[in-house]
Write a protein that holds these residues in place. Structure first.
Motif, PDB file in Angstrom:
ATOM      1  N   ALA A  41       0.841  -1.204   0.000  1.00  0.00           N
ATOM      2  CA  ALA A  41       0.000   0.000   0.000  1.00  0.00           C
ATOM      3  C   ALA A  41       0.875   1.251   0.000  1.00  0.00           C
ATOM      4  O   ALA A  41       2.089   1.175   0.127  1.00  0.00           O
ATOM      5  N   ASP A  42       0.233   2.407  -0.136  1.00  0.00           N
ATOM      6  CA  ASP A  42       0.935   3.686  -0.068  1.00  0.00           C
ATOM      7  C   ASP A  42       0.719   4.270   1.330  1.00  0.00           C
ATOM      8  O   ASP A  42      -0.373   4.751   1.635  1.00  0.00           O
ATOM      9  N   PRO A  43       1.729   4.228   2.197  1.00  0.00           N
ATOM     10  CA  PRO A  43       1.554   4.702   3.580  1.00  0.00           C
ATOM     11  C   PRO A  43       1.157   6.175   3.674  1.00  0.00           C
ATOM     12  O   PRO A  43       0.518   6.575   4.639  1.00  0.00           O
ATOM     13  N   ASP A  44       1.516   6.978   2.676  1.00  0.00           N
ATOM     14  CA  ASP A  44       1.163   8.399   2.704  1.00  0.00           C
ATOM     15  C   ASP A  44      -0.342   8.619   2.629  1.00  0.00           C
ATOM     16  O   ASP A  44      -0.838   9.683   2.996  1.00  0.00           O
ATOM     17  N   GLN A  45      -1.078   7.621   2.155  1.00  0.00           N
ATOM     18  CA  GLN A  45      -2.537   7.729   2.040  1.00  0.00           C
ATOM     19  C   GLN A  45      -3.264   7.247   3.298  1.00  0.00           C
ATOM     20  O   GLN A  45      -4.480   7.329   3.368  1.00  0.00           O
ATOM     21  N   ILE A  46      -2.521   6.751   4.274  1.00  0.00           N
ATOM     22  CA  ILE A  46      -3.136   6.183   5.481  1.00  0.00           C
ATOM     23  C   ILE A  46      -3.091   7.213   6.609  1.00  0.00           C
ATOM     24  O   ILE A  46      -2.042   7.783   6.904  1.00  0.00           O
ATOM     25  N   GLU A  47      -4.237   7.434   7.225  1.00  0.00           N
ATOM     26  CA  GLU A  47      -4.314   8.341   8.367  1.00  0.00           C
ATOM     27  C   GLU A  47      -4.399   7.533   9.656  1.00  0.00           C
ATOM     28  O   GLU A  47      -4.788   6.370   9.655  1.00  0.00           O
ATOM     29  N   LYS A  48      -4.043   8.168  10.769  1.00  0.00           N
ATOM     30  CA  LYS A  48      -4.056   7.510  12.077  1.00  0.00           C
ATOM     31  C   LYS A  48      -5.333   7.905  12.818  1.00  0.00           C
ATOM     32  O   LYS A  48      -5.305   8.717  13.732  1.00  0.00           O
ATOM     33  N   THR A  49      -6.459   7.312  12.407  1.00  0.00           N
ATOM     34  CA  THR A  49      -7.744   7.662  13.006  1.00  0.00           C
ATOM     35  C   THR A  49      -8.233   6.639  14.031  1.00  0.00           C
ATOM     36  O   THR A  49      -9.123   6.939  14.811  1.00  0.00           O
ATOM     37  N   GLU A  50      -7.654   5.431  13.994  1.00  0.00           N
ATOM     38  CA  GLU A  50      -8.068   4.368  14.916  1.00  0.00           C
ATOM     39  C   GLU A  50      -6.842   3.638  15.444  1.00  0.00           C
ATOM     40  O   GLU A  50      -5.771   3.710  14.846  1.00  0.00           O
ATOM     41  N   LYS A  51      -7.047   2.915  16.555  1.00  0.00           N
ATOM     42  CA  LYS A  51      -5.946   2.163  17.164  1.00  0.00           C
ATOM     43  C   LYS A  51      -6.370   0.715  17.377  1.00  0.00           C
ATOM     44  O   LYS A  51      -7.508   0.438  17.736  1.00  0.00           O
ATOM     45  N   ARG A  52      -5.437  -0.188  17.157  1.00  0.00           N
ATOM     46  CA  ARG A  52      -5.634  -1.612  17.447  1.00  0.00           C
ATOM     47  C   ARG A  52      -4.511  -2.046  18.386  1.00  0.00           C
ATOM     48  O   ARG A  52      -3.373  -1.603  18.246  1.00  0.00           O
ATOM     49  N   VAL A  53      -4.829  -2.939  19.320  1.00  0.00           N
ATOM     50  CA  VAL A  53      -3.833  -3.502  20.229  1.00  0.00           C
ATOM     51  C   VAL A  53      -3.661  -4.971  19.867  1.00  0.00           C
ATOM     52  O   VAL A  53      -4.641  -5.705  19.720  1.00  0.00           O
ATOM     53  N   ILE A  54      -2.419  -5.390  19.691  1.00  0.00           N
ATOM     54  CA  ILE A  54      -2.089  -6.759  19.315  1.00  0.00           C
ATOM     55  C   ILE A  54      -1.282  -7.390  20.451  1.00  0.00           C
ATOM     56  O   ILE A  54      -0.338  -6.783  20.957  1.00  0.00           O
ATOM     57  N   LYS A  55      -1.634  -8.620  20.812  1.00  0.00           N
ATOM     58  CA  LYS A  55      -0.873  -9.398  21.796  1.00  0.00           C
ATOM     59  C   LYS A  55      -0.615 -10.766  21.175  1.00  0.00           C
ATOM     60  O   LYS A  55      -1.561 -11.438  20.759  1.00  0.00           O
ATOM     61  N   LEU A  56       0.655 -11.153  21.112  1.00  0.00           N
ATOM     62  CA  LEU A  56       1.026 -12.416  20.485  1.00  0.00           C
ATOM     63  C   LEU A  56       1.999 -13.207  21.352  1.00  0.00           C
ATOM     64  O   LEU A  56       3.003 -12.654  21.796  1.00  0.00           O
ATOM     65  N   PRO A  57       1.737 -14.503  21.540  1.00  0.00           N
ATOM     66  CA  PRO A  57       2.734 -15.364  22.172  1.00  0.00           C
ATOM     67  C   PRO A  57       3.727 -15.826  21.116  1.00  0.00           C
ATOM     68  O   PRO A  57       3.415 -15.839  19.920  1.00  0.00           O
ATOM     69  N   GLY A  58       4.923 -16.198  21.542  1.00  0.00           N
ATOM     70  CA  GLY A  58       5.915 -16.691  20.596  1.00  0.00           C
ATOM     71  C   GLY A  58       6.900 -17.627  21.260  1.00  0.00           C
ATOM     72  O   GLY A  58       6.883 -17.800  22.479  1.00  0.00           O
ATOM     73  N   THR A  59       7.764 -18.217  20.444  1.00  0.00           N
ATOM     74  CA  THR A  59       8.779 -19.133  20.962  1.00  0.00           C
ATOM     75  C   THR A  59      10.179 -18.531  20.900  1.00  0.00           C
ATOM     76  O   THR A  59      11.069 -18.972  21.612  1.00  0.00           O
ATOM     77  N   ASP A  60      10.379 -17.568  20.008  1.00  0.00           N
ATOM     78  CA  ASP A  60      11.641 -16.840  19.892  1.00  0.00           C
ATOM     79  C   ASP A  60      11.380 -15.599  19.049  1.00  0.00           C
ATOM     80  O   ASP A  60      10.261 -15.387  18.571  1.00  0.00           O
ATOM     81  N   PHE A  61      12.393 -14.766  18.858  1.00  0.00           N
ATOM     82  CA  PHE A  61      12.185 -13.506  18.139  1.00  0.00           C
ATOM     83  C   PHE A  61      11.847 -13.727  16.664  1.00  0.00           C
ATOM     84  O   PHE A  61      11.051 -12.989  16.093  1.00  0.00           O
ATOM     85  N   GLU A  62      12.420 -14.752  16.043  1.00  0.00           N
ATOM     86  CA  GLU A  62      12.105 -15.039  14.647  1.00  0.00           C
ATOM     87  C   GLU A  62      10.643 -15.443  14.507  1.00  0.00           C
ATOM     88  O   GLU A  62       9.935 -14.965  13.624  1.00  0.00           O
ATOM     89  N   ILE A  88       5.738  -0.937  19.463  1.00  0.00           N
ATOM     90  CA  ILE A  88       5.893  -2.177  20.215  1.00  0.00           C
ATOM     91  C   ILE A  88       6.065  -1.787  21.681  1.00  0.00           C
ATOM     92  O   ILE A  88       7.078  -1.219  22.060  1.00  0.00           O
ATOM     93  N   THR A  89       5.059  -2.094  22.496  1.00  0.00           N
ATOM     94  CA  THR A  89       5.081  -1.650  23.890  1.00  0.00           C
ATOM     95  C   THR A  89       5.695  -2.678  24.830  1.00  0.00           C
ATOM     96  O   THR A  89       6.129  -2.334  25.922  1.00  0.00           O
ATOM     97  N   SER A  90       5.718  -3.957  24.414  1.00  0.00           N
ATOM     98  CA  SER A  90       6.333  -5.006  25.221  1.00  0.00           C
ATOM     99  C   SER A  90       6.859  -6.086  24.282  1.00  0.00           C
ATOM    100  O   SER A  90       6.151  -6.503  23.359  1.00  0.00           O
ATOM    101  N   LEU A  91       8.090  -6.516  24.525  1.00  0.00           N
ATOM    102  CA  LEU A  91       8.675  -7.533  23.659  1.00  0.00           C
ATOM    103  C   LEU A  91       9.741  -8.328  24.412  1.00  0.00           C
ATOM    104  O   LEU A  91      10.671  -7.764  24.970  1.00  0.00           O
ATOM    105  N   ASP A  92       9.541  -9.634  24.438  1.00  0.00           N
ATOM    106  CA  ASP A  92      10.601 -10.555  24.831  1.00  0.00           C
ATOM    107  C   ASP A  92      10.440 -11.774  23.932  1.00  0.00           C
ATOM    108  O   ASP A  92       9.563 -11.786  23.071  1.00  0.00           O
ATOM    109  N   LYS A  93      11.264 -12.785  24.089  1.00  0.00           N
ATOM    110  CA  LYS A  93      11.238 -13.893  23.121  1.00  0.00           C
ATOM    111  C   LYS A  93       9.950 -14.711  23.157  1.00  0.00           C
ATOM    112  O   LYS A  93       9.676 -15.481  22.247  1.00  0.00           O
ATOM    113  N   ASN A  94       9.126 -14.516  24.186  1.00  0.00           N
ATOM    114  CA  ASN A  94       7.887 -15.279  24.318  1.00  0.00           C
ATOM    115  C   ASN A  94       6.608 -14.460  24.139  1.00  0.00           C
ATOM    116  O   ASN A  94       5.508 -15.012  24.202  1.00  0.00           O
ATOM    117  N   PHE A  95       6.735 -13.129  23.936  1.00  0.00           N
ATOM    118  CA  PHE A  95       5.526 -12.294  23.912  1.00  0.00           C
ATOM    119  C   PHE A  95       5.788 -10.961  23.233  1.00  0.00           C
ATOM    120  O   PHE A  95       6.851 -10.358  23.406  1.00  0.00           O
TER     121      PHE A  95
END
Length: 141
Positions: A41-62, A88-95
């Protein structure tokens, strides 16, 4: 090859590779998401009108990188949400926890460049060099 300050795009016929950079792992993940959106997409056409929060578990950084970018892609493809700013408000190898600012996709407003089928593990590499982070990620087109 298209290049921005925090990432560069390396294209082939069936996929696109990006190299993302960051002063920290959090910035690396944010810049990788910026690169993903830039590819389709073209990021210049995207406005910051809404927010989404994402939480993901993981096994490592990759694993978290692939899951994170796949979630950003999912938000667009399934939920119709285009991200522009990634914090990115919180990051470790598992989250990972992130806040994404953007807006709903509108066909009449947002130009789409190409379709990304998937974020891949192929040649995925996250490295720290001279105090900075670098990641190579390949998107299947």
């Amino acid at each position: 090859m298209k290049s921005e300050k925090n990432f560069k795009i390396i294209g082939t016929t069936a996929d696109v590779a990006v190299i993302a950079y960051g002063e920290s792992l959090q910035k690396l993940f944010a810049h990788a998401a910026e690169a993903l959106v830039f590819v389709f997409a073209d990021p210049d056409q995207i406005e910051k009108t809404e927010k989404r929060v994402i939480k993901l578990p993981g096994t490592d950084f990759e694993n978290l990188m692939v899951k994170w970018l796949s979630e950003v892609l999912y938000l667009f493809e399934v939920k119709g949400f285009l991200g522009k700013e990634f914090n990115i408000t919180s990051l470790d190898k598992n989250f990972l926890r992130a806040e994404i600012k953007g807006e709903p996709y509108k066909r009449e407003k947002h130009l789409l460049k190409t379709e990304i089928k998937a974020v891949t593990y192929h040649q995925l590499a996250l490295k720290q060099q001279k105090g900075k982070w670098k990641a190579k990620i390949i998107f299947d087109l």
